[in-house]
Design a protein around this motif. Structure first.
Motif, mmCIF file in Angstrom:
data_model
loop_
_atom_site.group_PDB
_atom_site.id
_atom_site.type_symbol
_atom_site.label_atom_id
_atom_site.label_comp_id
_atom_site.label_asym_id
_atom_site.label_seq_id
_atom_site.Cartn_x
_atom_site.Cartn_y
_atom_site.Cartn_z
ATOM 1 N N GLN A 1 4.917 9.032 2.593
ATOM 2 C CA GLN A 1 5.769 8.865 3.766
ATOM 3 C C GLN A 1 6.019 7.383 3.937
ATOM 4 O OE1 GLN A 1 4.864 11.118 7.133
ATOM 5 N NE2 GLN A 1 4.409 12.943 5.985
ATOM 6 N N GLY A 2 6.857 7.026 4.873
ATOM 7 C CA GLY A 2 7.212 5.631 5.050
ATOM 8 C C GLY A 2 8.528 5.380 4.350
ATOM 9 N N ALA A 3 8.890 4.105 4.242
ATOM 10 C CA ALA A 3 10.183 3.792 3.648
ATOM 11 C C ALA A 3 10.224 2.347 3.188
ATOM 12 C CB ALA A 3 11.294 4.047 4.659
ATOM 13 N N GLY A 4 11.110 2.098 2.253
ATOM 14 C CA GLY A 4 11.467 0.743 1.864
ATOM 15 C C GLY A 4 12.819 0.452 2.466
ATOM 16 N N VAL A 5 13.086 -0.808 2.736
ATOM 17 C CA VAL A 5 14.364 -1.202 3.332
ATOM 18 C C VAL A 5 14.970 -2.299 2.466
ATOM 19 C CG1 VAL A 5 15.502 -2.117 5.380
ATOM 20 C CG2 VAL A 5 13.508 -0.636 5.641
ATOM 21 N N THR A 6 16.239 -2.125 2.116
ATOM 22 C CA THR A 6 16.925 -3.129 1.317
ATOM 23 C C THR A 6 17.413 -4.260 2.204
ATOM 24 O OG1 THR A 6 19.137 -2.194 1.548
ATOM 25 C CG2 THR A 6 17.748 -1.316 -0.245
ATOM 26 N N MET A 7 17.850 -5.349 1.589
ATOM 27 C CA MET A 7 18.364 -6.492 2.343
ATOM 28 C C MET A 7 19.649 -6.138 3.082
ATOM 29 S SD MET A 7 16.073 -8.742 1.815
ATOM 30 C CE MET A 7 16.717 -10.321 2.277
ATOM 31 N N THR A 8 20.325 -5.071 2.657
ATOM 32 C CA THR A 8 21.544 -4.646 3.341
ATOM 33 C C THR A 8 21.296 -3.497 4.307
ATOM 34 O OG1 THR A 8 22.104 -3.269 1.432
ATOM 35 C CG2 THR A 8 23.114 -5.458 1.538
ATOM 36 N N SER B 1 13.063 6.031 0.180
ATOM 37 C CA SER B 1 11.732 6.637 0.194
ATOM 38 C C SER B 1 10.800 5.862 -0.732
ATOM 39 C CB SER B 1 11.808 8.094 -0.274
ATOM 40 O OG SER B 1 12.069 8.128 -1.667
ATOM 41 N N PRO B 2 9.471 5.949 -0.504
ATOM 42 C CA PRO B 2 8.535 5.284 -1.420
ATOM 43 C C PRO B 2 8.716 5.730 -2.873
ATOM 44 C CG PRO B 2 7.386 5.945 0.563
ATOM 45 C CD PRO B 2 8.775 6.553 0.634
ATOM 46 N N GLY B 3 9.030 6.999 -3.094
ATOM 47 C CA GLY B 3 9.240 7.492 -4.459
ATOM 48 C C GLY B 3 10.419 6.809 -5.126
ATOM 49 N N THR B 4 11.503 6.625 -4.384
ATOM 50 C CA THR B 4 12.669 5.935 -4.924
ATOM 51 C C THR B 4 12.331 4.485 -5.232
ATOM 52 O OG1 THR B 4 14.199 7.372 -3.739
ATOM 53 C CG2 THR B 4 15.054 5.222 -4.427
ATOM 54 N N VAL B 5 11.599 3.833 -4.321
ATOM 55 C CA VAL B 5 11.209 2.440 -4.544
ATOM 56 C C VAL B 5 10.303 2.342 -5.770
ATOM 57 C CG1 VAL B 5 10.036 0.428 -3.561
ATOM 58 C CG2 VAL B 5 11.484 1.860 -2.104
ATOM 59 N N ARG B 6 9.361 3.277 -5.915
ATOM 60 C CA ARG B 6 8.472 3.263 -7.090
ATOM 61 C C ARG B 6 9.282 3.406 -8.372
ATOM 62 N NH1 ARG B 6 4.831 5.773 -3.655
ATOM 63 N NH2 ARG B 6 5.569 7.849 -4.090
ATOM 64 N N ARG B 7 10.259 4.303 -8.379
ATOM 65 C CA ARG B 7 11.076 4.518 -9.569
ATOM 66 C C ARG B 7 11.874 3.244 -9.897
ATOM 67 N NH1 ARG B 7 12.500 9.039 -8.303
ATOM 68 N NH2 ARG B 7 14.330 8.611 -7.065
ATOM 69 N N MET B 8 12.446 2.620 -8.877
ATOM 70 C CA MET B 8 13.208 1.388 -9.096
ATOM 71 C C MET B 8 12.287 0.255 -9.549
ATOM 72 S SD MET B 8 15.812 1.560 -5.865
ATOM 73 C CE MET B 8 16.881 0.224 -6.385
ATOM 74 N N ALA B 9 11.042 0.277 -9.095
ATOM 75 C CA ALA B 9 10.088 -0.787 -9.424
ATOM 76 C C ALA B 9 9.621 -0.731 -10.875
ATOM 77 C CB ALA B 9 8.883 -0.720 -8.482
ATOM 78 N N CYS B 10 9.877 0.382 -11.541
ATOM 79 C CA CYS B 10 9.433 0.518 -12.930
ATOM 80 C C CYS B 10 9.987 -0.589 -13.824
ATOM 81 C CB CYS B 10 9.821 1.883 -13.489
ATOM 82 S SG CYS B 10 8.830 3.216 -12.824
ATOM 83 N N ASP B 11 11.214 -1.045 -13.557
ATOM 84 C CA ASP B 11 11.766 -2.134 -14.379
ATOM 85 C C ASP B 11 12.163 -3.320 -13.502
ATOM 86 O OD1 ASP B 11 13.933 -0.989 -13.145
ATOM 87 O OD2 ASP B 11 15.198 -0.951 -14.933
ATOM 88 N N ALA B 12 11.296 -3.577 -12.517
ATOM 89 C CA ALA B 12 11.596 -4.642 -11.562
ATOM 90 C C ALA B 12 10.469 -5.666 -11.505
ATOM 91 C CB ALA B 12 11.793 -4.035 -10.168
ATOM 92 N N GLY B 13 10.792 -6.783 -10.932
ATOM 93 C CA GLY B 13 9.771 -7.771 -10.614
ATOM 94 C C GLY B 13 9.207 -7.435 -9.244
ATOM 95 N N ILE B 14 7.910 -7.382 -9.135
ATOM 96 C CA ILE B 14 7.288 -7.030 -7.860
ATOM 97 C C ILE B 14 6.530 -8.249 -7.342
ATOM 98 C CG2 ILE B 14 5.593 -5.548 -6.709
ATOM 99 C CD1 ILE B 14 6.245 -3.424 -8.820
ATOM 100 N N SER C 1 0.829 -1.206 0.000
ATOM 101 C CA SER C 1 0.000 0.000 0.000
ATOM 102 C C SER C 1 0.865 1.259 0.000
ATOM 103 C CB SER C 1 -0.946 0.008 1.206
ATOM 104 O OG SER C 1 -0.198 -0.041 2.412
ATOM 105 N N ASP C 2 2.013 1.233 0.711
ATOM 106 C CA ASP C 2 2.927 2.380 0.701
ATOM 107 C C ASP C 2 3.549 2.561 -0.675
ATOM 108 O OD1 ASP C 2 2.385 2.730 3.366
ATOM 109 O OD2 ASP C 2 4.368 2.098 4.083
ATOM 110 N N LEU C 3 3.861 1.461 -1.323
ATOM 111 C CA LEU C 3 4.431 1.542 -2.665
ATOM 112 C C LEU C 3 3.459 2.216 -3.622
ATOM 113 C CD1 LEU C 3 6.707 0.779 -4.657
ATOM 114 C CD2 LEU C 3 5.511 -1.377 -5.020
ATOM 115 N N LEU C 4 2.181 1.903 -3.489
ATOM 116 C CA LEU C 4 1.181 2.448 -4.397
ATOM 117 C C LEU C 4 0.823 3.895 -4.109
ATOM 118 C CD1 LEU C 4 -1.252 -0.589 -4.670
ATOM 119 C CD2 LEU C 4 0.446 0.168 -6.337
ATOM 120 N N THR C 5 0.712 4.260 -2.827
ATOM 121 C CA THR C 5 0.119 5.551 -2.524
ATOM 122 C C THR C 5 0.891 6.442 -1.567
ATOM 123 O OG1 THR C 5 -1.155 4.615 -0.701
ATOM 124 C CG2 THR C 5 -2.206 4.624 -2.866
#
Length: 135
Positions: A108-115, A120-133, A101-105
């Motif tokens: 605020q909030g955050a994504g966390v990498t495995m490392t 930010s959600p905006g950065t995750v959305r941009r990276m998700a454009c050519d990613a498998g979700i 839900s944070d990814l979509l809308t």
């Protein structure tokens, strides 16, 4: 959302790579990047910098920084060996966990990498454009 986009655009403007002499025969590189670029670099290096046994099964004697430097050189060599810009190896994977839900809308909030890097959600959305979700 616009403020985060502006912040991220500003951060990209601070990317730098300095080349410095380090002794007689060595060169030091000092790289500064924003979180989005850092996770890509970390993913590429982590995939290639694990300790590896030699042909006789002996343990890797290189330090972690030496393995990371070797991994970075491997990434660069692979990139320049692909003359048409098509890599000859599989892409490094960046894994980010964020509530769907944070990814979509969310703005605020955050994504966390495995490392452990926080994006930010905006950065995750941009990276998700050519990613498998995987929701």
């Amino acid at each position: 959302a616009k403020e985060q986009d502006d912040d991220e655009r500003r951060d990209r403007g601070f990317r730098t790579l300095y080349t410095l002499p380090a002794g007689e025969n060595m060169t030091e590189y000092r790289l500064t990047v924003e979180p989005e670029a850092a996770v890509v670099i970390e993913a590429a290096i982590a995939a290639l910098s694990a300790p590896a046994k030699d042909d006789e099964g002996n343990p890797d004697t290189r330090s972690a920084p030496q393995r990371r430097a070797d991994a970075l050189l491997t990434v660069i060599r692979r990139g320049v060996s692909a003359p048409e810009g098509v890599p000859k190896s599989t892409k490094a994977q960046v894994v980010v966990v964020i509530p769907f839900s944070d990814l979509l809308t969310a703005t605020q909030g955050a994504g966390v990498t495995m490392t452990g890097q926080v994006l930010s959600p905006g950065t995750v959305r941009r990276m998700a454009c050519d990613a498998g979700i995987i929701p």
